[in-house]
Write a protein that holds these residues in place. Structure first.
Motif, mmCIF file in Angstrom:
data_model
loop_
_atom_site.group_PDB
_atom_site.id
_atom_site.type_symbol
_atom_site.label_atom_id
_atom_site.label_comp_id
_atom_site.label_asym_id
_atom_site.label_seq_id
_atom_site.Cartn_x
_atom_site.Cartn_y
_atom_site.Cartn_z
ATOM 1 N N ALA A 12 0.838 -1.206 0.000
ATOM 2 C CA ALA A 12 0.000 0.000 0.000
ATOM 3 C C ALA A 12 0.875 1.258 0.000
ATOM 4 O O ALA A 12 0.581 2.241 -0.690
ATOM 5 N N VAL A 13 1.971 1.219 0.762
ATOM 6 C CA VAL A 13 2.889 2.359 0.800
ATOM 7 C C VAL A 13 3.531 2.539 -0.577
ATOM 8 O O VAL A 13 3.632 3.660 -1.096
ATOM 9 N N ASP A 83 6.362 -7.465 6.734
ATOM 10 C CA ASP A 83 5.656 -6.522 5.847
ATOM 11 C C ASP A 83 5.319 -5.230 6.592
ATOM 12 O O ASP A 83 5.549 -4.123 6.106
ATOM 13 N N GLU A 84 4.792 -5.375 7.810
ATOM 14 C CA GLU A 84 4.393 -4.203 8.587
ATOM 15 C C GLU A 84 5.602 -3.345 8.968
ATOM 16 O O GLU A 84 5.582 -2.115 8.836
ATOM 17 N N GLU A 310 -3.662 0.081 11.760
ATOM 18 C CA GLU A 310 -3.794 0.295 10.321
ATOM 19 C C GLU A 310 -5.059 -0.301 9.712
ATOM 20 O O GLU A 310 -5.755 -1.089 10.327
ATOM 21 N N ASN A 311 -5.296 0.080 8.463
ATOM 22 C CA ASN A 311 -6.464 -0.268 7.630
ATOM 23 C C ASN A 311 -7.809 -0.426 8.339
ATOM 24 O O ASN A 311 -8.533 -1.372 8.108
ATOM 25 N N VAL A 312 -8.191 0.534 9.170
ATOM 26 C CA VAL A 312 -9.525 0.501 9.800
ATOM 27 C C VAL A 312 -10.574 1.107 8.864
ATOM 28 O O VAL A 312 -11.753 0.777 8.962
ATOM 29 N N VAL A 313 -10.145 2.005 7.974
ATOM 30 C CA VAL A 313 -11.068 2.507 6.946
ATOM 31 C C VAL A 313 -10.594 1.913 5.627
ATOM 32 O O VAL A 313 -9.475 2.149 5.186
ATOM 33 N N ASN A 314 -11.478 1.077 5.015
ATOM 34 C CA ASN A 314 -11.070 0.330 3.835
ATOM 35 C C ASN A 314 -12.159 0.398 2.775
ATOM 36 O O ASN A 314 -13.128 1.146 2.912
ATOM 37 N N GLY A 315 -12.005 -0.386 1.719
ATOM 38 C CA GLY A 315 -12.964 -0.368 0.611
ATOM 39 C C GLY A 315 -14.384 -0.662 1.056
ATOM 40 O O GLY A 315 -15.353 -0.181 0.452
ATOM 41 N N ASP A 316 -14.534 -1.447 2.141
ATOM 42 C CA ASP A 316 -15.876 -1.830 2.595
ATOM 43 C C ASP A 316 -16.615 -0.679 3.270
ATOM 44 O O ASP A 316 -17.768 -0.402 2.963
ATOM 45 N N ASN A 317 -15.955 -0.021 4.251
ATOM 46 C CA ASN A 317 -16.708 0.976 5.035
ATOM 47 C C ASN A 317 -16.495 2.420 4.576
ATOM 48 O O ASN A 317 -17.243 3.301 4.984
ATOM 49 N N ALA A 318 -15.500 2.668 3.712
ATOM 50 C CA ALA A 318 -15.254 4.056 3.263
ATOM 51 C C ALA A 318 -16.498 4.736 2.677
ATOM 52 O O ALA A 318 -16.732 5.915 2.942
ATOM 53 N N LEU A 334 -5.977 4.215 6.669
ATOM 54 C CA LEU A 334 -6.800 4.099 5.454
ATOM 55 C C LEU A 334 -6.072 3.250 4.412
ATOM 56 O O LEU A 334 -4.870 3.413 4.209
ATOM 57 N N THR A 335 -6.804 2.374 3.732
ATOM 58 C CA THR A 335 -6.200 1.608 2.641
ATOM 59 C C THR A 335 -6.253 2.460 1.368
ATOM 60 O O THR A 335 -7.035 3.408 1.286
ATOM 61 N N PRO A 336 -5.441 2.101 0.339
ATOM 62 C CA PRO A 336 -5.482 2.851 -0.917
ATOM 63 C C PRO A 336 -6.889 2.879 -1.534
ATOM 64 O O PRO A 336 -7.290 3.878 -2.118
ATOM 65 N N GLU A 337 -7.649 1.776 -1.357
ATOM 66 C CA GLU A 337 -9.041 1.747 -1.865
ATOM 67 C C GLU A 337 -9.872 2.835 -1.197
ATOM 68 O O GLU A 337 -10.647 3.531 -1.845
#
Length: 472
Positions: A12-13, A83-84, A310-318, A334-337
């Motif tokens: 994502a980075v 990865d993290e 990390e990634n608590v706001v993602n493609g699903d809930n954004a 936030l994810t890139p999505e």
């Protein structure tokens, strides 16, 4: 998380980096070099826990050596993986570049649940980890300077310092081998609240920009804005505190056990004490419980501050997020999505890579203090006070009027260490915010503030590499 492929934080980075690299004109080779992690150290070491031997897995990643020392926190968490750690190390490089802190990025982690160990066992693990870092020259005031992160604090930094000093007797700058230390061990006042305060300064500066506020349909300034804070750890707690003191209303606070809301505003200290007493933020007097902490992320508010993981706001809930401004107090919330979805909705995302740089900025001040071997303000505080007193006496003598006692006290006050630290942090956050927004305005094709921040970071790191002439 939408489940096509395994989410990679480092990926994502890299994605955000590539998106921004298009708006720069650097040689592809330089861009490739900036993206890579320069040194990755993965270790396993045995520690005796109770009457058993446990093999502990740990990491230290140095992402960039364009400036040394490298700098970055150490986290203790079961979620720690390569990865993290690589992703967080890369973010540190860009973060330091944006806020003009002359460090390369690094990160460390030990894959444990700190709650499952006694203080004595944690001390053994921390000291052994430090030992491993020393053996491979992955720690030192001029090479790599760790700091606290998720699951660690002043106590662990003191253990690291003590281990380092006992292995390097007589090293005059040894105190600078780690930051986030207790004040008695060479720490700096103001370090604990630095990240949360930096988040506040950054958002306050954005809220003072007329064109941006107009675009968002919001009034100028922080006062009167509704804020939702996710996470009541060190960063979330202090962010909530400074927003409340700045006249905003914290209408909801979320933790992993759930969330609470009160339209009239919550006091973070009272919530914190309630949680300490009952083990949960739920059932806080005067507040309404929300079933899931994720519900808080989707509440209608002016400012959302994700200050946990990390990634608590993602493609699903954004698509359901209703905040006008999101201030990323955590790393990679936030994810890139999510970025794409929110940008399309006109939400302003103020990116982690500079917004939560308060910690590393004040760590830098702590490191400078350690290298200069003198406390901030020690040399000039009294001089300033005496000078200000003289000025007031002169004014009183010339005008024949007395200056009000409160005003007098305020004007006379010479700067303590904490005043200088806050002032340096405020200066840093205001300048970084303006620099990113200017870059964005100059190139309207840049889609969002995160990409603008990356452009600023890439330009600074690439300039460094170029001027070093390190390409034989």
């Amino acid at each position: 998380m939408s489940g096509h492929q395994e989410y990679s934080f480092f990926g994502a980075v890299e994605q955000s980096f590539d998106k921004a690299a298009k708006f720069t004109n650097w040689d592809l080779g330089i861009l490739e070099q900036i993206k890579q992690c320069n040194s990755v150290y993965r270790m396993h070491f045995p520690v005796k826990i109770g009457d058993k031997i446990e093999v502990i897995k740990a990491y230290r990643v140095q992402h960039s050596h364009h400036k040394t020392p490298c700098k970055g926190g150490i986290r203790f968490s079961t979620s720690v993986n390569l990865d993290e750690v690589m992703a967080l190390a890369a973010l540190m490089t860009y973060k330091c570049a944006i806020v003009n802190v002359p460090f390369g990025g690094a990160k460390g982690g030990i894959s444990i649940d700190p709650k499952k160990y006694t203080a004595y066992e944690l001390e053994k693990i921390t000291r052994r980890y430090t030992h491993e870092l020393i053996k491979k020259n992955f720690i030192g005031p001029g090479t790599d300077v760790p700091a606290p992160d998720y699951g660690t604090g002043e106590r662990e930094m003191a253990w690291i310092l003590d281990t380092y000093m006992s292995m390097k007797p007589g090293e005059i700058d040894a105190l600078g081998c780690v930051t986030g230390k207790p004040v008695t061990q060479g720490g700096v006042r103001g370090r604990r609240e630095a990240t949360g305060l930096g988040v506040f300064y950054g958002i306050r500066e954005v809220c003072a920009m007329p064109d941006i506020m107009q675009k968002l349909g919001l009034a100028m300034g922080v006062a009167g804005k509704s804020v939702v804070v996710q996470g009541l750890g060190n960063v979330g707690y202090h962010a909530a505190k400074y927003f409340r003191e700045g006249g905003a209303k914290v209408i909801a606070i979320a933790e992993y056990e759930g969330a609470i809301t009160n339209a009239a505003g919550l006091n973070e200290e009272e919530v914190f004490q309630h949680r300490k007493k009952t083990g949960s933020i739920l059932n806080f007097p005067g507040a309404t419980n929300l079933a899931s902490s994720n519900d808080a992320l989707e509440m209608a508010c002016d400012i959302l501050i994700p200050a946990a993981l990390e990634n608590v706001v993602n493609g699903d809930n954004a698509p359901r997020v209703k905040a006008k401004i999101i201030g990323e107090a955590a790393n990679g919330p936030l994810t890139p999505e999510a970025d794409e979805i929110l940008a399309a909705k006109g939400v302003l995302v103020v990116p982690d890579m500079y917004l939560n740089a308060g910690g590393v900025t004040v760590s830098y001040f702590e490191w400078l203090k350690n290298l200069s071997h003198v406390r901030y303000g020690r040399l000039e505080k009294r001089f300033t006070e005496n000078q200000n007193k003289d000025i007031i006496n002169q004014i009183e003598g010339l005008t024949g009027k007395k200056v009000d006692d409160n005003a007098k006290e305020k004007i006379e006050h010479g700067a303590d260490e904490v005043d200088l630290v806050y002032s340096g942090l405020e200066e840093t956050m205001i300048n970084a915010t303006r620099e990113i927004i200017d870059c964005w305005k100059k190139n309207p094709a840049i889609p969002d503030m995160r990409t603008a921040a990356y452009v600023v970071a890439i330009n600074k790191v690439a300039t460094s590499y170029n001027e070093l002439g390190i390409f034989p």
